[in-house]
Scaffold this active site. Structure first.
Site, PDB file in Angstrom:
ATOM      1  N   ASP A 144       0.830  -1.222   0.000  1.00 61.68           N
ATOM      2  CA  ASP A 144       0.000   0.000   0.000  1.00 61.68           C
ATOM      3  C   ASP A 144       0.856   1.260   0.000  1.00 61.68           C
ATOM      4  OD1 ASP A 144      -2.004  -1.926   0.426  1.00 61.68           O
ATOM      5  OD2 ASP A 144      -2.066  -1.547   2.593  1.00 61.68           O
TER       6      ASP A 144
ATOM      7  N   GLU B  19     -11.329  -0.203  -3.378  1.00 63.24           N
ATOM      8  CA  GLU B  19     -10.495   0.331  -2.284  1.00 63.24           C
ATOM      9  C   GLU B  19      -9.305   1.064  -2.890  1.00 63.24           C
ATOM     10  OE1 GLU B  19      -9.359  -3.152  -0.026  1.00 63.24           O
ATOM     11  OE2 GLU B  19      -8.068  -3.908  -1.614  1.00 63.24           O
TER      12      GLU B  19
END
Ligand code: FUB
Length: 343
Positions: A14, A244
């Protein structure tokens, strides 16, 4: 340039890349195998802390690991699962906005503040009032206003949110009309269409302007609508719909919202004329990589645009352990992004 693994000595994911004071900083999630079995809600992602990595030359240098900048034990309201985060600079201070699960079993967003990009970051005692879900990305516009883009489906709990009419103040709480969180009960089957049919509008990510001190939402979060090729809000059954990993960047005066499609494993993007949208879907930036998740950031550094992402090739553990990667990114003359090939 071939895709490059950025931190071979540990597993991180991420990546939120930012340029501060002429240097490139990456704020990742810090993967480890806590022994939890894989589940569709990401219960196996039991991350405890964040590091920050920095680079002079991101194509050649080894990462400088500045160490732990925040640990779950420092955050009074957070019980576990320190997921994606991002940092924004405002008036010489650095604000780390992060997602973690509270003792109430709900994901919230928190803020921690530092004087330098490499920390140390000092967390607030409470999460952002009225915050929920995961994957915050913070974007400072040219006028100095800071916006937070966030949300994630399934284990990220975004499906519990129903946007409030604009202008209503968010209120801290688990569920209830005030903050737009609705208790839908346990998800009966996450692989279904999440309480909708394939023809229903997709569940939107959220966008909110931050207060001047970057510690609270300045307004109720709004739905960020992505329009399909027909100019209609994207449908829940569209494999390119939001799931997401929101990211916002600006190129030639336009707003580029990029995101992961989650269970269909692509990185996609849409373009708008202002920070709130609507955003018109443009295409795929990256096809599925090896691994259960896909996530990214896009930033210009030393005159070159880059895509930061992760995959699971080095660990060969497609669920728990991800590795950070970078690759150059290019635009076409009409402002569209050229697809990045991961090889
Ligand atoms: O790292 C935990 C979660 O996995 C992130 O919040 C999602 O975006 C996915 O990458």
């Amino acid at each position: 340039m071939k895709p490059r693994y950025l931190f071979p000595s540990d597993y991180m994911a991420d990546p939120s890349a930012n340029v501060f004071n002429g240097r490139l900083y990456i704020y990742p999630s810090h993967d480890w195998d806590a022994g939890e079995c894989f589940d569709d809600d990401g219960g196996h992602f039991q991350m405890r802390d964040y590091h920050v990595l920095s680079f002079g030359d991101v194509e050649k240098d080894e990462a400088t690991d500045h160490g732990v900048i925040l640990d779950v034990d420092q955050v009074k309201w957070a019980e576990k699962q320190m997921w994606d985060n991002d940092v924004v600079e405002k008036d010489g201070k650095y604000y780390l906005i992060f997602s973690a699960k509270g003792y109430d079993g709900v994901f919230h967003l928190g803020v921690a503040v530092a004087d330098k990009p490499e920390g140390p970051f000092v967390p607030q005692d409470q999460p952002i009032r009225g915050s929920f879900s995961i994957d915050p990305s913070v974007f400072k516009d040219d006028d100095g206003q800071v916006y937070c883009y966030f949300g994630g489906l399934w284990g990220g709990q975004l499906q519990w949110w129903r946007p409030l009419p604009n202008g209503k103040a968010p209120v801290l709480g688990k569920y209830g009309e005030e903050n737009g969180l609705v208790d839908l009960g346990a998800a009966p089957d996450h692989k279904g269409e999440l309480f909708t049919t394939a023809d229903s509008p997709a569940i939107n990510s959220a966008v909110v302007r931050m207060s001047d001190d970057v510690l609270q939402f300045a307004e109720a979060p709004r739905a960020l609508v992505v329009l399909d090729a027909n100019g209609e809000p994207m449908k829940a059954g569209n494999p390119h719909r939001f799931f997401e990993a929101s990211w916002m960047h600006k190129y030639n005066g336009k707003y580029y919202f990029s995101y992961s499609t989650g269970d269909s494993h692509m990185l996609c993007y849409a373009i708008g004329d202002n920070p709130y949208g609507p955003f018109k879907y443009q295409g795929v930036i990256l096809d599925p990589v090896v691994g259960w998740t896909t996530h990214h950031s896009i930033v210009e550094y030393k005159g070159q645009w880059y895509l930061f992402y992760h995959d699971c090739v080095p660990s060969n553990d497609v669920t728990h352990l991800r590795s950070l990667k970078v690759q150059r990114l290019f635009y076409n003359e009409d402002g569209t992004i050229q697809k990045v090939i991961n090889e």
